[in-house]
Design an enzyme around this catalytic site. Sequence first.
Site, PDB file in Angstrom:
ATOM      1  N   ASN A   1       2.346  -8.003   4.952  1.00 53.16           N
ATOM      2  CA  ASN A   1       3.645  -7.431   4.592  1.00 53.16           C
ATOM      3  C   ASN A   1       4.415  -6.885   5.793  1.00 53.16           C
ATOM      4  OD1 ASN A   1       3.750  -8.075   1.937  1.00 53.16           O
ATOM      5  ND2 ASN A   1       3.513  -5.999   1.145  1.00 53.16           N
ATOM      6  N   TYR A   2       3.750  -6.741   6.934  1.00 53.00           N
ATOM      7  CA  TYR A   2       4.468  -6.434   8.169  1.00 53.00           C
ATOM      8  C   TYR A   2       4.731  -7.757   8.886  1.00 53.00           C
ATOM      9  CZ  TYR A   2       3.058  -1.502   7.654  1.00 53.00           C
ATOM     10  OH  TYR A   2       2.864  -0.219   7.207  1.00 53.00           O
ATOM     11  N   ARG A   3       5.508  -8.599   8.243  1.00 49.22           N
ATOM     12  CA  ARG A   3       5.727  -9.956   8.745  1.00 49.22           C
ATOM     13  C   ARG A   3       6.140  -9.917  10.209  1.00 49.22           C
ATOM     14  NH1 ARG A   3       4.625 -11.350   4.591  1.00 49.22           N
ATOM     15  NH2 ARG A   3       6.384 -11.962   3.314  1.00 49.22           N
TER      16      ARG A   3
ATOM     17  N   TYR B   1       0.844  -1.197   0.000  1.00 44.54           N
ATOM     18  CA  TYR B   1       0.000   0.000   0.000  1.00 44.54           C
ATOM     19  C   TYR B   1       0.878   1.245   0.000  1.00 44.54           C
ATOM     20  CZ  TYR B   1       1.200   1.214   4.796  1.00 44.54           C
ATOM     21  OH  TYR B   1       1.890   1.605   5.916  1.00 44.54           O
TER      22      TYR B   1
END
Length: 397
Positions: free
Chosen positions: A369-371, A84
């Site tokens: 995506n914020y693993r 994003y």
Amino acid sequence: MKIRSGGHDYDGLSYVATVPFFVLDMFNLRSIDIDMETETVWVQSGAILGELYYRISELSKTHGFPAGVCPTVGVGGHFTGGGYGNMMRKYGLTVDNIVDAYFIDVNGRIHDRKSMGEDLFWAIRGGGAASFGVVLAYKIKFVHVPEIVTVFRVEKTLEDNATDIVDQWQHVASKLPKELFVRLVIDVVNSSTRTGGSTVRVSFISLFLGDSKTLVSIMNENLPLLGLSQSDCIETSWIRSVLFWTDIAIDSPTDVLLNRTPSSSYLKRKSDYVKQPIPKTALEGIWEKMIELQPAQMIFNPYGGKMAEIASTATPFPHRAGNLWKIQYLANWNQGGAETAQRYIELTRKLHRYMTPFVSKNPREAFLNYRDIDLGVNHNDRGSYLEGRVYGIKYFK
């Protein structure tokens, strides 16, 4: 096998493991083939966002792409996880603007959208493509941007009425015109007037796809407590707004975006989604907790707009309508060593735990995506599905 495009996985999962492994580094696969007539681009997975933005800007002042604000992030991982950026309220996510892909399956066969089929094409747009194979390239659609956009950064502390301004922001940020994105970065800084010597600072950072006069009018109607004036605003091109958002001098040569070297600090990140406004008294409690846990920070990214219009099943990325904003928790540090790392990681975990009453529940959602391995890991054995399900539900509901 670890697949790495830019190496920005927050917990290092693209290049770290506790068992023997090898890295498939996509570094040399970074061509960018632009077709202005169809307003599409084939971009290989090893390219970084800065390269993509720069190549688009070479050919057009009125086109862009709605992806992340960090130019050193690799296209492959960013796209496959539902990346994003600050145009998502207008145009959605990266995955909402992908029209085709080249994909290698486990047997070494190369597929495009037609030959892989719609189910697999759906899965690699937000589901983390490394679970299925290797994406060589994505075909994406340009989006239109005006020749002049406007950015601003306004900072307020608790002494400047920050609590009331944040309270007003949380009630309007998801309802503002789609062309306007106002992010909050919340951290702790020194104070000469508050007991204890620390205060909370809130930075309001914005991109508006339009001119400054219109922006000030919108802000003063919807967020008057911020007191935005035209002198706070900078009118610029879309490509230079990328520099502004990366904290690069806005008059720098734009080819600085071709630099692939990321920052070298250590970090920890976590995420949450907020579906209801946080009571003002609770905001005051959050500020006190942040002062206690400094230097842990939070970033609030507003939703609404296009994000609320796209069905939660359109791609594997499910966090659409019903979300007011997403939280990113962060801590950065420069000193090496396991003891130091554990201290900063634990500060981030404590802030995340404190926020439990104010965020999504059943499940407590998280951004792929914020693993974040705090949510769980699997060991690639017979129990892998059950282990993966624990964190998969949080990422994908």
